[in-house]
Design a protein around this motif. Structure first.
Motif, PDB file in Angstrom:
ATOM      1  N   MET A 215      28.127  50.582  15.023  1.00  0.00           N
ATOM      2  CA  MET A 215      28.544  49.441  15.834  1.00  0.00           C
ATOM      3  C   MET A 215      29.416  49.880  17.007  1.00  0.00           C
ATOM      4  O   MET A 215      30.220  50.798  16.886  1.00  0.00           O
ATOM      5  CB  MET A 215      29.295  48.426  14.971  1.00  0.00           C
ATOM      6  CG  MET A 215      29.578  47.106  15.667  1.00  0.00           C
ATOM      7  SD  MET A 215      30.469  45.917  14.626  1.00  0.00           S
ATOM      8  CE  MET A 215      29.212  45.514  13.405  1.00  0.00           C
ATOM      9  N   GLY A 216      29.230  49.198  18.120  1.00  0.00           N
ATOM     10  CA  GLY A 216      30.022  49.509  19.309  1.00  0.00           C
ATOM     11  C   GLY A 216      30.169  48.304  20.212  1.00  0.00           C
ATOM     12  O   GLY A 216      30.022  47.154  19.780  1.00  0.00           O
ATOM     13  N   SER A 217      30.428  48.572  21.483  1.00  0.00           N
ATOM     14  CA  SER A 217      30.645  47.486  22.458  1.00  0.00           C
ATOM     15  C   SER A 217      29.895  47.753  23.755  1.00  0.00           C
ATOM     16  O   SER A 217      30.276  47.232  24.806  1.00  0.00           O
ATOM     17  CB  SER A 217      32.140  47.330  22.744  1.00  0.00           C
ATOM     18  OG  SER A 217      32.691  48.554  23.228  1.00  0.00           O
ATOM     19  N   THR A 218      28.828  48.557  23.699  1.00  0.00           N
ATOM     20  CA  THR A 218      28.082  48.842  24.913  1.00  0.00           C
ATOM     21  C   THR A 218      27.409  47.569  25.422  1.00  0.00           C
ATOM     22  O   THR A 218      26.813  46.820  24.671  1.00  0.00           O
ATOM     23  CB  THR A 218      27.007  49.919  24.655  1.00  0.00           C
ATOM     24  OG1 THR A 218      26.161  49.496  23.583  1.00  0.00           O
ATOM     25  CG2 THR A 218      27.640  51.245  24.287  1.00  0.00           C
ATOM     26  N   GLY A 219      27.557  47.315  26.711  1.00  0.00           N
ATOM     27  CA  GLY A 219      26.944  46.141  27.311  1.00  0.00           C
ATOM     28  C   GLY A 219      27.680  44.849  27.048  1.00  0.00           C
ATOM     29  O   GLY A 219      27.187  43.768  27.389  1.00  0.00           O
ATOM     30  N   THR A 220      28.871  44.908  26.450  1.00  0.00           N
ATOM     31  CA  THR A 220      29.634  43.699  26.154  1.00  0.00           C
ATOM     32  C   THR A 220      31.121  44.025  26.151  1.00  0.00           C
ATOM     33  O   THR A 220      31.513  45.172  26.386  1.00  0.00           O
ATOM     34  CB  THR A 220      29.191  43.080  24.808  1.00  0.00           C
ATOM     35  OG1 THR A 220      29.808  41.814  24.639  1.00  0.00           O
ATOM     36  CG2 THR A 220      29.523  43.987  23.643  1.00  0.00           C
ATOM     37  N   ASP A 221      31.961  43.012  25.867  1.00  0.00           N
ATOM     38  CA  ASP A 221      33.404  43.212  25.988  1.00  0.00           C
ATOM     39  C   ASP A 221      34.131  43.284  24.654  1.00  0.00           C
ATOM     40  O   ASP A 221      35.360  43.281  24.614  1.00  0.00           O
ATOM     41  CB  ASP A 221      34.023  42.100  26.845  1.00  0.00           C
ATOM     42  CG  ASP A 221      33.714  40.712  26.295  1.00  0.00           C
ATOM     43  OD1 ASP A 221      33.051  40.627  25.241  1.00  0.00           O
ATOM     44  OD2 ASP A 221      34.126  39.724  26.925  1.00  0.00           O
ATOM     45  N   SER A 222      33.387  43.323  23.535  1.00  0.00           N
ATOM     46  CA  SER A 222      34.029  43.430  22.220  1.00  0.00           C
ATOM     47  C   SER A 222      33.098  44.157  21.269  1.00  0.00           C
ATOM     48  O   SER A 222      31.883  44.221  21.488  1.00  0.00           O
ATOM     49  CB  SER A 222      34.365  42.034  21.674  1.00  0.00           C
ATOM     50  OG  SER A 222      33.188  41.258  21.514  1.00  0.00           O
ATOM     51  N   VAL A 223      33.681  44.708  20.204  1.00  0.00           N
ATOM     52  CA  VAL A 223      32.891  45.450  19.222  1.00  0.00           C
ATOM     53  C   VAL A 223      32.126  44.456  18.342  1.00  0.00           C
ATOM     54  O   VAL A 223      32.740  43.630  17.662  1.00  0.00           O
ATOM     55  CB  VAL A 223      33.787  46.351  18.355  1.00  0.00           C
ATOM     56  CG1 VAL A 223      32.964  47.063  17.285  1.00  0.00           C
ATOM     57  CG2 VAL A 223      34.513  47.361  19.224  1.00  0.00           C
ATOM     58  N   LYS A 224      30.812  44.536  18.364  1.00  0.00           N
ATOM     59  CA  LYS A 224      29.986  43.609  17.583  1.00  0.00           C
ATOM     60  C   LYS A 224      28.544  44.084  17.578  1.00  0.00           C
ATOM     61  O   LYS A 224      28.156  44.957  18.369  1.00  0.00           O
ATOM     62  CB  LYS A 224      30.057  42.196  18.174  1.00  0.00           C
ATOM     63  CG  LYS A 224      29.523  42.090  19.603  1.00  0.00           C
ATOM     64  CD  LYS A 224      29.753  40.696  20.178  1.00  0.00           C
ATOM     65  CE  LYS A 224      29.307  40.622  21.637  1.00  0.00           C
ATOM     66  NZ  LYS A 224      29.618  39.309  22.250  1.00  0.00           N
TER      67      LYS A 224
END
Length: 251
Positions: A215-224
Motif C-alpha cells: 500500500m502507498g499513496s502514489t497518485g493521491t494525497d493519502s495512504v490507501k
C-alpha cells in the motif's frame, strides 16, 4: 484461457476499451475543468490542455479513439501530454460526418446502449485485497467513486482478490498512481491503485490471496488502496460481493 488469434484480438480490444473507460472515469473524478482549460481545436489539429483524455478529445472533435490513436501513432494506454498537438479528421471529413450524423438522427432514433445487469453476489468468490477502514465507498453518481478506498499503513500488503492473469502494471493512468489490473475469466477484472511497490508483472498468473503489491499513496494525497471490481467493463460495488472483513469467502 483460449490462445487462438480471434480470442487474443478480442481480448486486446476489450482491454483497450477498459483503458479508455478508466481514463474517462479518472478525468471525471477530478475537479471540473473550465472551458478556459480545454484544448484548442483548429479543425485538423487539437492542442492538448490540462485534464484532457483521448476519450474526451474524441467526443469534442467527432473522431473515434481508435482513429485518433491511428493518426497520431498512439498505443494503449494512450498517454498524451499538455501542449501536444494531435492530428484529427480534416474539416471536410468532420463536416461530412456531422451531416451524415444529422441525417441519420433525423431518419431514426439512435439505439440505446445495452444495459449490463450486475451479477448476483455469490457467483464468484472474492477476498478482501487488504485490511482497513473503508474511507470512501462506491457511488453511482456521475463522476463518483467507482470502487472503494481502504485506508491503511504504507507498506501494508495488498493481495489478489481472486485468481487470474495480470493484464496491466504501470502508472500511466492519471489519478491512479501505481496500478495493477487482473483479469478473471472473460467477464471480470479487478483493479488495485495507489500502490507503493508492485510485485507482479504483465502476463503473470496469480492465485487468490497472493501478495501483489504494498500500500502507498502514489497518485493521491493519502495512504490507501483504491479497489475496483469490473464486470464486462462496468464498475460494481465491491462491498456487495466481498465477505465481511476478516472472513474468508464461504463459496
Amino acid at each position: 484461457m483460449s490462445t487462438d488469434w480471434s480470442s487474443a484480438l478480442l481480448n486486446k480490444k476489450a482491454l483497450c476499451l477498459l483503458f479508455c473507460l478508466f481514463l474517462a472515469a479518472c478525468s471525471s473524478n477530478k475537479a471540473g475543468v473550465s472551458n478556459a482549460t480545454k484544448g484548442s481545436y483548429s479543425g485538423s489539429t487539437y492542442t492538448v490542455k490540462r485534464g484532457d483524455t483521448l476519450y474526451r478529445i474524441s467526443r469534442m472533435t467527432g473522431s473515434s479513439v481508435g482513429e485518433l490513436a491511428r493518426l497520431n501513432g498512439l498505443s494503449p494506454p494512450y498517454t498524451i501530454e499538455v501542449g501536444q498537438r494531435l492530428r484529427v479528421k480534416s474539416s471536410a471529413s468532420a463536416g461530412a460526418s456531422r451531416t451524415a450524423s444529422r441525417s441519420t438522427t433525423a431518419s431514426r432514433r439512435p439505439a440505446a446502449l445495452p444495459k449490463v445487469d450486475a451479477p448476483p453476489p455469490g457467483q464468484r468468490c472474492w477476498r478482501w485485497p487488504t485490511s482497513g477502514k473503508v474511507v470512501l465507498g462506491y457511488s453511482t453518481a456521475d463522476g463518483g467513486n467507482k470502487g472503494i478506498d481502504i485506508a491503511g499503513q504504507r507498506g501494508q500488503p495488498i493481495y489478489a482478490s481472486a485468481a487470474g492473469r495480470v493484464v496491466y502494471v504501470g502508472n500511466q493512468l492519471r489519478g491512479y498512481g501505481n496500478l495493477i489490473m487482473i483479469k478473471h475469466t472473460e467477464d471480470y477484472i479487478t483493479a488495485y491503485a495507489h500502490n507503493d511497490t508492485t510485485l507482479v508483472n504483465n502476463g503473470q498468473q496469480v492465485k487468490a490471496g497472493q501478495k501483489i503489491a504494498t500500500m502507498g499513496s502514489t497518485g493521491t494525497d493519502s495512504v490507501k488502496l483504491h479497489f475496483q471490481i469490473r464486470y464486462r467493463a462496468t464498475a460494481l460495488d465491491p462491498q456487495r460481493y466481498l465477505p465481511p472483513q476478516g472472513r474468508s469467502p464461504s463459496c
